[in-house]
Each structure stands twice: as C-alpha cells, then as structure tokens.
Scaffold this active site. Structure first.
Site, short mmCIF file in Angstrom:
data_model
loop_
_atom_site.label_atom_id
_atom_site.label_comp_id
_atom_site.label_asym_id
_atom_site.label_seq_id
_atom_site.Cartn_x
_atom_site.Cartn_y
_atom_site.Cartn_z
N ASN B 66 1.00 -1.57 0.20
CA ASN B 66 -0.07 0.32 0.00
C ASN B 66 1.14 1.39 -0.12
OD1 ASN B 66 0.99 -0.63 3.13
ND2 ASN B 66 -1.16 0.62 3.68
N GLU B 68 0.41 5.42 0.72
CA GLU B 68 -0.85 5.98 0.94
C GLU B 68 0.01 7.42 0.81
OE1 GLU B 68 -2.23 3.44 5.19
OE2 GLU B 68 -1.41 5.38 4.91
N ASN B 69 -1.70 8.39 0.54
CA ASN B 69 -1.41 9.54 0.46
C ASN B 69 -1.79 10.68 1.77
OD1 ASN B 69 -1.60 12.12 -1.06
ND2 ASN B 69 0.07 11.30 -2.29
N ALA B 70 -1.49 11.71 1.57
CA ALA B 70 -1.53 12.51 2.99
C ALA B 70 -3.16 13.62 2.43
CB ALA B 70 -1.06 14.36 2.95
N CYS B 77 -3.67 0.90 -2.67
CA CYS B 77 -3.66 -0.92 -2.32
C CYS B 77 -2.94 -1.34 -2.88
CB CYS B 77 -5.08 -0.82 -2.24
SG CYS B 77 -6.53 -0.41 -1.43
N GLU B 79 -2.42 -4.60 -3.23
CA GLU B 79 -3.09 -5.62 -4.61
C GLU B 79 -3.29 -4.47 -5.84
OE1 GLU B 79 -4.86 -4.66 -1.79
OE2 GLU B 79 -5.48 -6.11 -0.91
N CYS B 115 -10.19 -2.98 -4.45
CA CYS B 115 -9.46 -3.44 -5.38
C CYS B 115 -10.24 -4.83 -5.74
CB CYS B 115 -8.60 -4.19 -3.75
SG CYS B 115 -7.12 -2.91 -3.51
ZN LIG Z 1 -8.07 -2.08 -1.50
#
Ligand SMILES: [Zn+2]
Ligand SMILES: [Zn+2]
Ligand SMILES: [Zn+2]
Ligand SMILES: [Zn+2]
Lengths: 160, 160, 160, 160
Positions: B66, B68-70, B77, B79, B115
């Site tokens: 994964n 992530e972003n602010a 994700c 997957e 996903c």
């Molecule tokens: Zn996902």
C-alpha cells in the site's frame, strides 16, 4: 443465484407485507427516485447512466448519479454521491434503510466494488440493495451478499 | 464461512496435491512474497501495512504494497499496485493464477472493495485470493466469492 | 507559459549541460522509456494511451502505464503506477529525480490532478515533469508549477 | 505568492465592490456555509475536518464535507461531495461561481490535486477558490492558478 430475492413492481402483494423491511410504498419511492436520478448523470465518457436513491430512517430519500471526469479515475459513482450527500445532511451509521440503483441495461448492474466498500462504512450488513434494470425488474441483495468478508472500520482498530 | 477453504502452511499434505490449482511450492512462494512486500508499504497515516503478491502463468511473482497519500483518497492499495505493475510488465487477462495478501492483524484482512473491482478487470472468477494473518494462517476465497454478481467489462458493452 | 521550459530532442546542446539537473543521456532514457510504456496501457474504455517513466537517484528507470477499469473511478494512471512500483522496489522520498509522461496527442497532456497529488507525496517541489507529445516535443514543468500551494504530508501534521 | 489575493473579513471594503465577482454578502454566505459543513465531516481516521461550499449562478449554496473510509482510497473529499451534490441537483458547467473550503489549520489548506481535477470538469478556469484557515483568514486562488496546464475534457477529444 438462490440467495437473492426479486419481485415485479406491480405484482400482487399484500400492502402490509414487508420486503427486506420495506413497505410497498417505500420500494416505489426508492425506484422512482433512482430512475429519475439517472437523468442527472454526467457521463459524457461512458454514456453509462446510473441513478441511485437512499432511504433513511427519517423517511427522507436522497438521490445520486454518476459524475465522470476526463481523468477517469477522478470521477465518482451514483451510490457514493447519494451516501456522501446524506452524510453531509447529517446521516450517520444506523440511519440507512435501503439503497436502490438504476441503469439502462438488463440484467441490472450492481454497485462496483468501490461503492460496496463505501456503503460498508455506514450501512448494516443486512441492508438491502435494490438493483433495477432498464425495464424496472429488480434484483435485491444485502450488503453482506455483495461484499462478503468485508474490510470495515473494525479492522483498522484491531491493528493498533 | 463454509465456502472458504483454509490450511496451515506446514500441515501435512501430499506435495503433489493442488490447492486451488496451486502446488505447495507455489503457495509458499506467494506467502513469502506478500509477507516480504509488507516491509515496503508507505503507510505513515494508517500504520496499517499490507503486502501483496501475484503469481502469473509464466511463473513470475509480482509484489505490491500500500502507498498512502496525505490526501487519503489519492493513495492506493497493495493489491492494485501488484496488478498494475504486472500489466505494465506485459501481463494480460488470463495470465493471473493467484493473488496473496498479508497484513499484521488476525483474522486476516480481505482486499477492500475497490481492489476486488480492480482484480475483476483481469482475473478469472475462480482465481484464488489467499489472505494471510499476522501468524501465517490463511483464508482463501475465490474472486467470485469476494465480489459476487460483479460489474465487469461486459456490462459496459451491453449498454451500447 | 513563460515559466515552462522546452527543447527539441536532437537540438544542438552541449552534452555536458544539464536540463533541470538531467544529462542529455538521461533525458533520452526517460523519453524512450515513457514512449515504450505506452504500448502496455490497458485502456479499452478511453483508448487514450499514456506511458510514464521515472528516473531514480540510483539511475534506475521505472515504467508505468494507465490501467483502466470497467468501473472508471477504479482505474489508475501511468504516473501513479510508476511511482507505486518504485516504492515497492524500495524507493523513498528523495530518490526521485524526474518523471516523464508520453501520450498520443499534441500539445502534450499533463498529469491529472490526482497524479500530481500522488507525486507530491514523494517528490521534491523542483522535480521536473517532462511531458511528451505524439511527435516527441516536450514541455517541462516542475512539480510546484503543476501543483502550486499543494496539500502535502506536513498539512496533516499541523492539524494535530 | 503575489498572484493570490486575500482579505480579512470585516476589513473595510465598499459593499458594492466585487471580490472575484463576488459581493461581500456572497463571500459571507460562502464562508458561513463551509465552516458549518465542517461539523458534518466523517473523518474518524484522519481527524482532519474539511467543509466546502459552492455558490451557483442560481444563488444556491451547496455544502460538502469529507467522508472517509476504513479503506482510505475509497473515501472522498469535501469539495467533490459539494460539486457532485450540485450536479445531481441539476447544476451544469457554467453554473458554478465560487468554491470555498474551510479546515481547522493555519495557514489554510488547499484542495488536493484530485479535487482540483474534479473541479476542472465543471468550473471555469477563473473561478475563485476561497480557502479559510481556522481563524477565518482566507487565501483566494483561481482554478487555473491551482491547476495550471490542466488535463480537461478537451484533451480526450483531441485524441480521437
Ligand atoms: Zn484496496
Ligand atoms: Zn461505483
Ligand atoms: Zn492521473
Ligand atoms: Zn480532495
């Protein structure tokens, strides 16, 4: 699929019987609202119109439609628009009784996986999702049937 | 859930028997790859590490984690990263044999709905998804079990 | 726009001069990689092919391409695939020297806003983004020029 | 940044002068609506409340708030909720006069890149975006300043 339920609007049913906890009048309001919402879709890229409607415990109906974007991943779906609009109007987990979706195809289209996940944040697993095809035929599945073994808010907390 | 299958790695099984079409060695490669990929997650906001691995028909293993972003909705994700990386390397529909996911919780986390939808674009409905918990226990479900009555590429075409 | 810079590949430049910190050979590698990546796009819905390439401080080049989905919002863009693939391979903030994008239109397409935000999480504000049109003409803007007054990781922390 | 404009609400201005085409009363309505919308945010993961408000040519004000999801990428932002709600109520390109956003930090947060792209689909490049900090200070930028050299609907058409 044997676990889904369906009926024809207009089919003779007792007015007092409930369908997934919904009265016949409530089902009619949901259907009319999601079909009408289709006309507000912004879908110049897919030309695939989707309308959604939500029934809240307050009795209010909230509509949604797909809003596409030239950068396809930036667009959003009818179901998420309806739920987010409801949240901004004050709805919280526990306030959602049913979701309906209408498209112009047959058999009816189901919510995409992203929307099933968005619904999962706010709605009970046994909430019915009514999916209407272009002719008004409906297939109904619960949220749990649409998103089994779901990843919900509790999973994040169990990681801490 | 009776429709899922599970086994303990290391449990006595014939080396020649197949598990969802996978050999014991392939299951081991998938598990090791998704567990290892967890370490590459960029998850400063959720602190919820997810690793993924894909087995292609070529025998290649592709990893994901994964990112992530602010601005939370902008992140992605494990997957989806694995599948998109495989596509950029040339994989096409029909080239995917299994997907595995590992997290640090128990029972294991499943792919989010977004996903499941992303997987649906490329993978057969009977493709197994192996979900590992923090102790290495696995739950397996097919894509169809995770995303019943799915909205796939054929639906868009039927609208035209 | 006067704040952008552009040049023709093949234009007479000193081999030792740098273009946004990139050597001529590095620019060539970026261009070739993003143009080649276009062929791997999965874009049956938009038919809009996008290829991307990243240059890391290690000298490695990572490719990306757009991977669309029947549920349009679920798809992803070339730029995000390239960056996420790099992160899974171990790249961290500070490891990204340049991003290049190629499409089949002219003038060149820029990254969508969602990708600009995804880039923002990992790349310096002065990192150059090279945008190639179908004929190989390039327009270059820095990340800060593409996403002014950006919402970055520091904003979330300042809320606590 | 010299290209942005700001003012203090309450600062002595002629009531008849316009600020980016907005009357003082309209600016006040926008501010009150986005600040109020913050209270409706569903943000159990980030605890970062965002409220948004839109002013339409009809004079109507539409509110939005961020609606997060346990699967972070599935959530949505205040700005997108406001615009999608307006579209479902019938708003079309040309009907949007201004967008305002309020957060609990200072200096004010700007819309994320994904929202800038979503806004781009419907709003004119010179539409003002008013960004309020926790103390009511505002920074204003046009859409074009926030998303220069944007990827819009015309780009897709030029590819055909
Ligand atoms: Zn996902
Ligand atoms: Zn959807
Ligand atoms: Zn993009
Ligand atoms: Zn946003």
């Amino acid at each position: 699929m044997s676990s889904t339920s369906s009926f024809q609007p207009g089919h003779a049913r007792s007015e007092t019987s409930l369908f997934h906890g919904l009265s016949s009048a409530e089902v009619t309001r949901l259907e009319e609202a999601c079909v009408e919402a289709k006309s507000r879709a912004h879908c110049p890229y897919s030309h695939f119109r989707v309308g959604a409607s939500l029934l809240l415990t307050s009795g209010a109906i909230i509509q949604g439609a797909n809003v596409e974007n030239a950068a396809y991943p930036v667009g959003t779906c009818a179901e998420r628009v309806a739920i987010a609009t409801a949240v901004v109007q004050g709805a919280k987990k526990g306030d959602f009784r049913a979701l309906a979706v209408a498209t112009n195809i047959s058999p009816p289209a189901s919510p995409c996986g992203m929307c099933r996940q968005f619904i999962r944040e706010f709605c009970d697993l046994d909430m019915p999702v009514l999916m209407y095809d272009v002719a008004g035929k409906v297939v109904v599945m619960t949220l749990e049937q649409l998103l089994p073994m779901s990843f919900g808010p509790d999973k994040l907390l169990s990681a801490e």
